[in-house]
Design a protein around this motif. Structure first.
Motif, short mmCIF file in Angstrom:
data_model
loop_
_atom_site.label_atom_id
_atom_site.label_comp_id
_atom_site.label_asym_id
_atom_site.label_seq_id
_atom_site.Cartn_x
_atom_site.Cartn_y
_atom_site.Cartn_z
N ASN A 178 0.79 -1.22 0.00
CA ASN A 178 0.00 0.00 0.00
C ASN A 178 0.83 1.28 0.00
O ASN A 178 0.32 2.33 -0.37
CB ASN A 178 -0.91 0.00 1.23
CG ASN A 178 -1.77 -1.24 1.31
OD1 ASN A 178 -1.44 -2.20 2.00
ND2 ASN A 178 -2.86 -1.26 0.56
N TYR A 179 2.06 1.19 0.44
CA TYR A 179 2.91 2.36 0.57
C TYR A 179 4.22 2.11 -0.14
O TYR A 179 4.83 1.04 0.01
CB TYR A 179 3.17 2.67 2.05
CG TYR A 179 1.90 2.75 2.87
CD1 TYR A 179 1.44 1.64 3.57
CD2 TYR A 179 1.16 3.93 2.91
CE1 TYR A 179 0.27 1.69 4.30
CE2 TYR A 179 -0.02 3.99 3.65
CZ TYR A 179 -0.46 2.88 4.33
OH TYR A 179 -1.62 2.94 5.05
N TRP A 180 4.67 3.11 -0.91
CA TRP A 180 5.88 2.96 -1.73
C TRP A 180 6.82 4.13 -1.53
O TRP A 180 6.37 5.29 -1.40
CB TRP A 180 5.50 2.87 -3.21
CG TRP A 180 4.83 1.59 -3.56
CD1 TRP A 180 3.50 1.28 -3.42
CD2 TRP A 180 5.46 0.42 -4.08
NE1 TRP A 180 3.27 -0.02 -3.82
CE2 TRP A 180 4.46 -0.56 -4.23
CE3 TRP A 180 6.77 0.10 -4.43
CZ2 TRP A 180 4.73 -1.84 -4.73
CZ3 TRP A 180 7.04 -1.17 -4.92
CH2 TRP A 180 6.03 -2.11 -5.07
N GLY A 181 8.11 3.80 -1.53
CA GLY A 181 9.12 4.83 -1.55
C GLY A 181 9.34 5.31 -2.98
O GLY A 181 8.78 4.76 -3.94
N GLN A 182 10.19 6.31 -3.14
CA GLN A 182 10.37 6.95 -4.45
C GLN A 182 11.37 6.22 -5.35
O GLN A 182 11.41 6.53 -6.53
CB GLN A 182 10.84 8.40 -4.25
CG GLN A 182 12.33 8.58 -4.07
CD GLN A 182 12.86 8.04 -2.77
OE1 GLN A 182 12.13 7.58 -1.89
NE2 GLN A 182 14.18 8.09 -2.60
N GLY A 183 12.11 5.29 -4.82
CA GLY A 183 13.06 4.54 -5.63
C GLY A 183 14.46 5.11 -5.55
O GLY A 183 14.66 6.32 -5.39
N THR A 184 15.44 4.24 -5.66
CA THR A 184 16.84 4.64 -5.69
C THR A 184 17.53 3.86 -6.81
O THR A 184 17.32 2.66 -6.96
CB THR A 184 17.50 4.41 -4.32
OG1 THR A 184 18.85 4.89 -4.35
CG2 THR A 184 17.50 2.94 -3.91
N GLN A 185 18.32 4.55 -7.60
CA GLN A 185 18.96 3.95 -8.76
C GLN A 185 20.19 3.15 -8.37
O GLN A 185 21.06 3.64 -7.63
CB GLN A 185 19.36 5.03 -9.77
CG GLN A 185 20.12 4.52 -10.98
CD GLN A 185 19.25 3.73 -11.94
OE1 GLN A 185 18.14 4.15 -12.27
NE2 GLN A 185 19.74 2.58 -12.40
N VAL A 186 20.26 1.93 -8.87
CA VAL A 186 21.45 1.09 -8.72
C VAL A 186 21.98 0.78 -10.12
O VAL A 186 21.23 0.28 -10.97
CB VAL A 186 21.12 -0.22 -7.98
CG1 VAL A 186 22.32 -1.16 -8.00
CG2 VAL A 186 20.71 0.08 -6.54
N THR A 187 23.22 1.11 -10.34
CA THR A 187 23.86 0.85 -11.63
C THR A 187 25.11 0.03 -11.39
O THR A 187 25.98 0.41 -10.61
CB THR A 187 24.22 2.16 -12.35
OG1 THR A 187 23.04 2.95 -12.51
CG2 THR A 187 24.83 1.87 -13.71
N VAL A 188 25.19 -1.12 -12.06
CA VAL A 188 26.33 -2.02 -11.93
C VAL A 188 27.07 -2.05 -13.25
O VAL A 188 26.50 -2.44 -14.28
CB VAL A 188 25.89 -3.42 -11.52
CG1 VAL A 188 27.10 -4.31 -11.26
CG2 VAL A 188 24.99 -3.37 -10.29
#
Length: 125
Positions: free
Chosen positions: A113-123
Motif C-alpha cells: 500500500n505504501y511505496w518509496g520513491q526509488g533509488t537507482q542502482v547501476t552495476v
C-alpha cells in the motif's frame, strides 16, 4: 506512512551496496516490507520481503544467496544488503510496506500500500 529509499549508486560488478528504507509518519515495525526493482522497459519485480514480526523472510530466486533483507525497529528502517552485484541488477530499487499487521501475499506489487520513491542502482561490467 512515508517511505524513503536510499543507498543506491554506481558499483562495479562483484561489488556490494546496502539500501535503506526509512519510514516517517508511522512505524515499520508492524508492517511487512518488501523490496522491488524495475529496469527500463520492464515490469517491477519482487526481490525480498520481511514479515512484520521479522520472523519470516522471502527472496526471489534471482537474488537468493546474494541479497539479505533485515530490519532495525529502533531506527524504523529496513535494509537490503546486496552482494555480488552484476550488470543485470541495474534498475531502480523500491521499498514498499503493507498495512499494519497485514500478512498474505508478499511478492505482488498490488499487495503493498505504501511505496518509496526509488533509488537507482547501476552495476558496471
Amino acid at each position: 506512512v512515508q517511505l524513503q529509499a536510499s543507498g543506491g549508486g554506481l558499483v562495479q560488478a562483484g561489488g556490494s551496496l546496502r539500501l535503506s528504507c526509512a519510514a516517517s509518519g508511522g512505524t515499520l515495525s508492524s508492517r511487512t516490507v518488501g523490496w522491488f526493482r524495475q529496469a527500463p522497459g520492464k515490469e517491477r519485480d519482487f526481490l525480498a520481503s520481511i514479515s512484520w514480526s521479522g520472523g519470516a523472510t522471502y527472496y526471489a530466486d534471482s537474488v537468493k544467496g546474494r541479497f539479505t533483507i533485515s530490519r532495525d525497529n529502533v531506527k524504523n528502517t529496513v535494509y537490503l544488503q546486496m552482494n555480488s552485484l552484476q550488470p543485470e541488477d541495474t534498475a531502480v530499487y523500491y521499498c514498499a510496506a503493507k498495512r499494519r499487521y497485514e500478512s498474505g501475499v508478499y511478492y505482488s506489487v498490488s499487495s503493498y500500500n505504501y511505496w518509496g520513491q526509488g533509488t537507482q542502482v547501476t552495476v558496471s561490467s
